[in-house]
Design an enzyme around this catalytic site. Sequence first.
Site, PDB file in Angstrom:
ATOM      1  CG  ASP A 291      32.853  67.046  43.518  1.00  0.00           C
ATOM      2  OD1 ASP A 291      32.550  66.019  42.880  1.00  0.00           O
ATOM      3  OD2 ASP A 291      32.040  67.924  43.853  1.00  0.00           O
ATOM      4  CG  HIS A 435      35.684  66.909  48.115  1.00  0.00           C
ATOM      5  ND1 HIS A 435      34.615  66.814  48.970  1.00  0.00           N
ATOM      6  CD2 HIS A 435      35.409  67.945  47.278  1.00  0.00           C
ATOM      7  CE1 HIS A 435      33.722  67.752  48.663  1.00  0.00           C
ATOM      8  NE2 HIS A 435      34.195  68.455  47.636  1.00  0.00           N
TER       9      HIS A 435
HETATM   10 ZN   LIG Z   1      34.573  71.222  44.525  1.00  0.00          ZN
END
Ligand SMILES: [Zn+2]
Length: 476
Positions: A291, A435
């Site tokens: 993400d 991430h």
């Molecule tokens: Zn996020």
Amino acid sequence: MRIQRKKAKPKSKKLFIIIPFLILLFSAGLFGIYFLNQSHSRQTTAPSDEKYYFADSKYSGIRSKFVTRDNKREKVSIEYPITENEKINRLISESIDKIDRDFQNTVLLATVFDKPMTETIGYQVTHNTSEALSIVVNIKQDMNGAHPASMTQFWTFDKKSGEVVGLADFTEQSDEAAEAIISAAKNSISQTIKQRQQPEIDLNEIINKEALSNFIITNNGNALAWPLGQASLLPSSYGELTITVPISSVSKYLQNPTARKLANIPEPPEPKPEPAPTPTVANKTIALTFDDGPGPYTEKLLDILDKYDAKATFFLIGSKVSARANTLRRMQSRGHQLGNHSWSHPELNKVSAEQLANEIDQTNNAINQAVGTKPNIIRPPYGAFNRAVLEQFRQRGMSAIVWSVDTRDWADRNSEIVCSRAVAGARNGAVILMHDIHPTSVNAVPCILDSLKQQGYSFVTVQNLIGDMTPGAAYP
Ligand SMILES: [Zn+2]
């Protein structure tokens, strides 16, 4: 009245002498002669007041023969169907004549004629193809009794042979098929009774193969029906009632040549294809998801994934996309999946409807500009969504993707910890959240891929992990 009745009988001629009323004698005598004539001539010639004529009916290939008798005692109108098949005509006219004979006998035995007794017999064709003919004969008789009688006779014929087609022919002797139709017929009756607010009735004794043997085809060949007159199967208090069974509701039982020839039998429903076994079931698969990119470490991550021949899914921040459009194109060309992660990373359940729409649409447009397609998946930031948010996704054909394993890589910027969390949480079908904006996360990926490959896992996109997704739904 009583006197008249006695005199009306031909046997009671002695009474004629006893009773001195000339008018009565005269009229009784006339009746006597009339009756004798009637009973004598009935078998051979028609009563003198019987008239008949032929006319075309509104049904193709069918003419009508109209017979009327109109006198003081009876008012009769009969319409016989004349089809192109003599056998069919004979069966129907014999059936009508039998009913008419009973009526005439009643007229004959009656002595009181305040008004003529009436009989009206007509017919309706409900199905008329080159192969099949369904006919209902409606009989209405008013014999000055308490209740006018309403009866029906009905048949479906094989038009070529002229034979009556019974339920057993139609189901080709299949008990299962007959039972299915009987059950549907009971259901039809129950519904009608309920609608009319009539008392419930035990149909098991009443509705069986014999009772349903004769049937008609209606509704352009799409239904079977039993137009019951009053008191023909149900008690007379239930009145007239037509049982209707849509063929579609029993079509799986009517997959036979006879039924197909006579009515519209839809093909049996295709057996639903077994859902294609997803790799989830067949193998051990995992979806790695990254993400908040694209970012400065994303290209390095793509190199690593290439090296391990692993596919991943990227949930992209819309505002970051245009600066790294090339990275997106590389993702796409390497078989990774691109998803929406909003434009500015708010909690989507807390923004206005307008901002919500913008967060989704601007990001979709940015991704579309970079790679030429809009994503069909979106990961709401923080996994925060509600029904209104899902509805916006649904309207755009998008599904929400959350996760099943959180590596908490943003909290522990430590590649070893991130790797061990991912490996510990791994299981078949897992969606792992990371991430790629943190170098520690990108650097944890080789460790994750090494460990899990050793355990037999392969790494696929969310699309391949989950398969077909419903817009507006959330996975996994
Ligand atoms: Zn996020």
